[in-house]
Structures are given as structure tokens and as C-alpha cells.
Design a protein around this motif. Structure first.
Motif, PDB file in Angstrom:
ATOM      1  N   ALA A  80       3.343  -4.125 -14.682  1.00 63.44           N
ATOM      2  CA  ALA A  80       2.012  -4.482 -15.194  1.00 63.44           C
ATOM      3  C   ALA A  80       1.074  -4.845 -14.043  1.00 63.44           C
ATOM      4  O   ALA A  80      -0.103  -4.466 -14.047  1.00 63.44           O
ATOM      5  CB  ALA A  80       2.126  -5.647 -16.177  1.00 63.44           C
ATOM      6  N   ILE A  81       1.601  -5.563 -13.069  1.00 66.24           N
ATOM      7  CA  ILE A  81       0.788  -5.915 -11.895  1.00 66.24           C
ATOM      8  C   ILE A  81       0.371  -4.647 -11.159  1.00 66.24           C
ATOM      9  O   ILE A  81      -0.796  -4.500 -10.758  1.00 66.24           O
ATOM     10  CB  ILE A  81       1.561  -6.875 -10.967  1.00 66.24           C
ATOM     11  CG1 ILE A  81       1.710  -8.242 -11.626  1.00 66.24           C
ATOM     12  CG2 ILE A  81       0.868  -7.009  -9.611  1.00 66.24           C
ATOM     13  CD1 ILE A  81       2.649  -9.195 -10.901  1.00 66.24           C
ATOM     14  N   ALA A  82       1.326  -3.713 -10.971  1.00 65.53           N
ATOM     15  CA  ALA A  82       1.005  -2.461 -10.285  1.00 65.53           C
ATOM     16  C   ALA A  82      -0.072  -1.689 -11.040  1.00 65.53           C
ATOM     17  O   ALA A  82      -1.041  -1.205 -10.441  1.00 65.53           O
ATOM     18  CB  ALA A  82       2.266  -1.603 -10.126  1.00 65.53           C
ATOM     19  N   GLY A  83       0.093  -1.569 -12.348  1.00 68.94           N
ATOM     20  CA  GLY A  83      -0.901  -0.858 -13.141  1.00 68.94           C
ATOM     21  C   GLY A  83      -2.269  -1.518 -13.077  1.00 68.94           C
ATOM     22  O   GLY A  83      -3.297  -0.852 -12.938  1.00 68.94           O
ATOM     23  N   TYR A  84      -2.297  -2.833 -13.152  1.00 74.84           N
ATOM     24  CA  TYR A  84      -3.556  -3.573 -13.096  1.00 74.84           C
ATOM     25  C   TYR A  84      -4.249  -3.362 -11.751  1.00 74.84           C
ATOM     26  O   TYR A  84      -5.450  -3.103 -11.690  1.00 74.84           O
ATOM     27  CB  TYR A  84      -3.288  -5.058 -13.340  1.00 74.84           C
ATOM     28  CG  TYR A  84      -4.521  -5.915 -13.254  1.00 74.84           C
ATOM     29  CD1 TYR A  84      -5.431  -5.967 -14.301  1.00 74.84           C
ATOM     30  CD2 TYR A  84      -4.785  -6.665 -12.116  1.00 74.84           C
ATOM     31  CE1 TYR A  84      -6.570  -6.742 -14.218  1.00 74.84           C
ATOM     32  CE2 TYR A  84      -5.920  -7.451 -12.020  1.00 74.84           C
ATOM     33  CZ  TYR A  84      -6.810  -7.494 -13.075  1.00 74.84           C
ATOM     34  OH  TYR A  84      -7.939  -8.255 -12.992  1.00 74.84           O
ATOM     35  N   LEU A  85      -3.470  -3.470 -10.665  1.00 75.02           N
ATOM     36  CA  LEU A  85      -4.061  -3.338  -9.330  1.00 75.02           C
ATOM     37  C   LEU A  85      -4.561  -1.921  -9.062  1.00 75.02           C
ATOM     38  O   LEU A  85      -5.617  -1.739  -8.458  1.00 75.02           O
ATOM     39  CB  LEU A  85      -3.051  -3.749  -8.256  1.00 75.02           C
ATOM     40  CG  LEU A  85      -2.677  -5.223  -8.222  1.00 75.02           C
ATOM     41  CD1 LEU A  85      -1.594  -5.473  -7.176  1.00 75.02           C
ATOM     42  CD2 LEU A  85      -3.893  -6.096  -7.947  1.00 75.02           C
ATOM     43  N   ILE A  86      -3.820  -0.918  -9.515  1.00 74.98           N
ATOM     44  CA  ILE A  86      -4.213   0.469  -9.238  1.00 74.98           C
ATOM     45  C   ILE A  86      -5.333   0.931 -10.153  1.00 74.98           C
ATOM     46  O   ILE A  86      -6.342   1.467  -9.699  1.00 74.98           O
ATOM     47  CB  ILE A  86      -2.995   1.407  -9.370  1.00 74.98           C
ATOM     48  CG1 ILE A  86      -2.036   1.173  -8.213  1.00 74.98           C
ATOM     49  CG2 ILE A  86      -3.420   2.864  -9.405  1.00 74.98           C
ATOM     50  CD1 ILE A  86      -0.749   1.949  -8.300  1.00 74.98           C
ATOM     51  N   VAL A  87      -5.170   0.722 -11.463  1.00 80.18           N
ATOM     52  CA  VAL A  87      -6.134   1.268 -12.422  1.00 80.18           C
ATOM     53  C   VAL A  87      -7.393   0.408 -12.511  1.00 80.18           C
ATOM     54  O   VAL A  87      -8.510   0.913 -12.451  1.00 80.18           O
ATOM     55  CB  VAL A  87      -5.472   1.433 -13.814  1.00 80.18           C
ATOM     56  CG1 VAL A  87      -6.485   1.867 -14.855  1.00 80.18           C
ATOM     57  CG2 VAL A  87      -4.328   2.426 -13.738  1.00 80.18           C
ATOM     58  N   THR A  88      -7.210  -0.897 -12.653  1.00 84.90           N
ATOM     59  CA  THR A  88      -8.365  -1.768 -12.884  1.00 84.90           C
ATOM     60  C   THR A  88      -9.081  -2.145 -11.588  1.00 84.90           C
ATOM     61  O   THR A  88     -10.309  -2.080 -11.517  1.00 84.90           O
ATOM     62  CB  THR A  88      -7.922  -3.050 -13.614  1.00 84.90           C
ATOM     63  OG1 THR A  88      -7.210  -2.672 -14.793  1.00 84.90           O
ATOM     64  CG2 THR A  88      -9.105  -3.909 -13.996  1.00 84.90           C
ATOM     65  N   LYS A  89      -8.322  -2.520 -10.573  1.00 83.14           N
ATOM     66  CA  LYS A  89      -8.930  -2.983  -9.320  1.00 83.14           C
ATOM     67  C   LYS A  89      -9.128  -1.881  -8.296  1.00 83.14           C
ATOM     68  O   LYS A  89      -9.807  -2.085  -7.299  1.00 83.14           O
ATOM     69  CB  LYS A  89      -8.080  -4.103  -8.702  1.00 83.14           C
ATOM     70  CG  LYS A  89      -8.016  -5.356  -9.544  1.00 83.14           C
ATOM     71  CD  LYS A  89      -9.392  -5.960  -9.692  1.00 83.14           C
ATOM     72  CE  LYS A  89      -9.343  -7.237 -10.492  1.00 83.14           C
ATOM     73  NZ  LYS A  89     -10.681  -7.761 -10.785  1.00 83.14           N
ATOM     74  N   GLY A  90      -8.501  -0.715  -8.485  1.00 77.70           N
ATOM     75  CA  GLY A  90      -8.703   0.415  -7.589  1.00 77.70           C
ATOM     76  C   GLY A  90      -8.037   0.280  -6.225  1.00 77.70           C
ATOM     77  O   GLY A  90      -8.455   0.941  -5.279  1.00 77.70           O
ATOM     78  N   LEU A  91      -6.992  -0.526  -6.109  1.00 76.22           N
ATOM     79  CA  LEU A  91      -6.289  -0.658  -4.840  1.00 76.22           C
ATOM     80  C   LEU A  91      -5.507   0.609  -4.532  1.00 76.22           C
ATOM     81  O   LEU A  91      -5.153   1.369  -5.425  1.00 76.22           O
ATOM     82  CB  LEU A  91      -5.326  -1.848  -4.888  1.00 76.22           C
ATOM     83  CG  LEU A  91      -5.844  -3.172  -4.305  1.00 76.22           C
ATOM     84  CD1 LEU A  91      -7.012  -3.699  -5.075  1.00 76.22           C
ATOM     85  CD2 LEU A  91      -4.721  -4.168  -4.246  1.00 76.22           C
ATOM     86  N   SER A  92      -5.225   0.817  -3.258  1.00 75.35           N
ATOM     87  CA  SER A  92      -4.459   1.996  -2.852  1.00 75.35           C
ATOM     88  C   SER A  92      -3.002   1.838  -3.277  1.00 75.35           C
ATOM     89  O   SER A  92      -2.502   0.729  -3.454  1.00 75.35           O
ATOM     90  CB  SER A  92      -4.546   2.194  -1.341  1.00 75.35           C
ATOM     91  OG  SER A  92      -3.867   1.149  -0.676  1.00 75.35           O
ATOM     92  N   VAL A  93      -2.318   2.963  -3.387  1.00 77.58           N
ATOM     93  CA  VAL A  93      -0.927   2.960  -3.825  1.00 77.58           C
ATOM     94  C   VAL A  93      -0.021   2.226  -2.833  1.00 77.58           C
ATOM     95  O   VAL A  93       0.772   1.373  -3.244  1.00 77.58           O
ATOM     96  CB  VAL A  93      -0.440   4.402  -4.096  1.00 77.58           C
ATOM     97  CG1 VAL A  93       1.046   4.438  -4.362  1.00 77.58           C
ATOM     98  CG2 VAL A  93      -1.215   5.003  -5.257  1.00 77.58           C
ATOM     99  N   PRO A  94      -0.105   2.493  -1.521  1.00 75.37           N
ATOM    100  CA  PRO A  94       0.775   1.766  -0.592  1.00 75.37           C
ATOM    101  C   PRO A  94       0.550   0.255  -0.605  1.00 75.37           C
ATOM    102  O   PRO A  94       1.507  -0.526  -0.560  1.00 75.37           O
ATOM    103  CB  PRO A  94       0.432   2.349   0.779  1.00 75.37           C
ATOM    104  CG  PRO A  94      -0.159   3.683   0.496  1.00 75.37           C
ATOM    105  CD  PRO A  94      -0.849   3.544  -0.822  1.00 75.37           C
ATOM    106  N   LEU A  95      -0.703  -0.170  -0.688  1.00 69.57           N
ATOM    107  CA  LEU A  95      -0.993  -1.604  -0.733  1.00 69.57           C
ATOM    108  C   LEU A  95      -0.456  -2.222  -2.021  1.00 69.57           C
ATOM    109  O   LEU A  95       0.115  -3.317  -2.009  1.00 69.57           O
ATOM    110  CB  LEU A  95      -2.497  -1.855  -0.609  1.00 69.57           C
ATOM    111  CG  LEU A  95      -2.940  -3.320  -0.621  1.00 69.57           C
ATOM    112  CD1 LEU A  95      -2.302  -4.077   0.542  1.00 69.57           C
ATOM    113  CD2 LEU A  95      -4.454  -3.412  -0.577  1.00 69.57           C
ATOM    114  N   THR A  96      -0.596  -1.523  -3.124  1.00 71.15           N
ATOM    115  CA  THR A  96      -0.077  -2.006  -4.404  1.00 71.15           C
ATOM    116  C   THR A  96       1.437  -2.138  -4.364  1.00 71.15           C
ATOM    117  O   THR A  96       1.999  -3.128  -4.844  1.00 71.15           O
ATOM    118  CB  THR A  96      -0.496  -1.061  -5.545  1.00 71.15           C
ATOM    119  OG1 THR A  96      -1.919  -1.021  -5.610  1.00 71.15           O
ATOM    120  CG2 THR A  96       0.059  -1.520  -6.870  1.00 71.15           C
TER     121      THR A  96
END
Length: 176
Positions: free
Chosen positions: A85-101
Motif C-alpha cells: 500500500a505504501i508503494a502504491g501510494y508513493l508511486i501513483v499518488t505522490k509520483g515518486l520514482s520506482v527505485p526510490l519507492t
């Protein structure tokens, strides 16, 4: 002579309870192999089954030392859900990069493990109690993070991690 007969009878006597789950697995596999006209055990299907359940294999490998030491971790599935859920939130909602997530999620996982380990190792709370409480807490965190919704769409680079294959050694040019 009588002693030898008793020993040979013991060798032949098989405890069916010991192998019941294995025999049930074989019976189920045979049933679905017949029911699907031979599709179940085709290499492509087996490969897809392994790929779709690879996270379970990874969790099982991590759980092995825990179980071998006589403990149990009831929270492992809930932790996986919360980290996802944290990964999905950071990638989809916050737009963070995949490696950083991925790095952030690994750090959160280490912190969660250290937190639960602290309670078990230093405070001496039984692992069953700590992980049962953790299971409920992390399920709750997952609901709070996702607000009961699903997140989409994920970037192609993130989807590739889940759907890709490990490249063949020959194609990479190693050991050729």
C-alpha cells in the motif's frame, strides 16, 4: 527370526497420516490435469503459476528460520499488504520514482521488523502476541493508507518488475 520379521513389518508399515497432504496434492494435481485437458502441467502454465505466486515463495523462505526456531510470525502477510500500500501510494499518488519507492519500502520493512524484534527480544513478549498485534495494526494501517480503495495505474517500469522474466545468461553475454 521373529525379531527380523517384526523389523521388516515396521519398514513396510507406512504412516498414512504423515503423507496425507502430499497424497492429496497429487490427487488434486491429477484431477485438474484431467479436467483441463492437460493444460495444468504444461511448462508455460507452471511458469505462470510460479511467477504469480513468487511473493509467497519469498515469504516462505523468510519464514523458514522463524519457524525452525520455534516461533511464528502472524503479521508477515499484513506487513506485505502495508508495504504494498505504501508503494502504491508513493508511486501513483505522490509520483515518486520506482527505485526510490523500493528503497523507502525496504527501509519501512526493516523498521517494522526491528520494531517487532525489539518487543520479542528485549521486552520478552511472546512472538505469538507481538505478531498477532502486528497483524491487526498493519491491516489497519493498510486500510488507512488506501482508504479502502485500489490504486492505479502503475508505471510500466514498475509493472515490468512483476511481469518480466530473468534474462537468459547467454543473452547477457556472460560465460559465453
Amino acid at each position: 527370526m521373529e525379531l527380523e520379521n517384526k523389523k521388516s513389518k515396521k519398514k513396510i508399515n507406512i504412516d498414512l497420516r504423515k503423507y496425507a497432504m502430499f497424497m492429496a496434492l497429487i490427487a488434486i494435481a491429477i484431477f485438474f490435469q484431467i479436467a483441463t485437458d492437460g493444460v495444468l502441467l504444461k511448462p508455460m502454465n507452471v511458469s505462470k503459476l510460479i511467477m504469480q505466486n513468487s511473493y509467497l515463495l519469498i515469504l516462505a523462505i523468510g519464514m523458514l528460520p522463524c519457524i525452525l526456531t520455534g516461533n511464528v510470525d502472524l503479521a508477515v502477510g499484513s506487513i506485505l499488504g502495508m508495504i504494498s500500500a505504501i508503494a502504491g501510494y508513493l508511486i501513483v499518488t505522490k509520483g515518486l520514482s520506482v527505485p526510490l519507492t523500493i528503497l523507502i519500502c525496504l527501509l519501512v520493512g526493516v523498521l517494522v521488523g526491528a520494531w517487532q524484534g525489539f518487543w520479542i527480544a528485549y521486552i520478552r513478549v511472546p512472538a505469538f502476541i507481538v505478531t498477532l498485534a502486528g497483524m491487526l495494526i498493519f491491516k489497519g494501517f493498510t486500510m488507512v493508507i488506501l482508504n479502502g480503495n485500489t490504486l492505479a495505474p502503475f508505471p510500466e517500469s514498475y509493472q515490468y518488475l512483476a511481469a518480466g522474466f530473468i534474462p537468459e545468461i547467454k543473452k547477457l553475454g556472460y560465460l559465453v
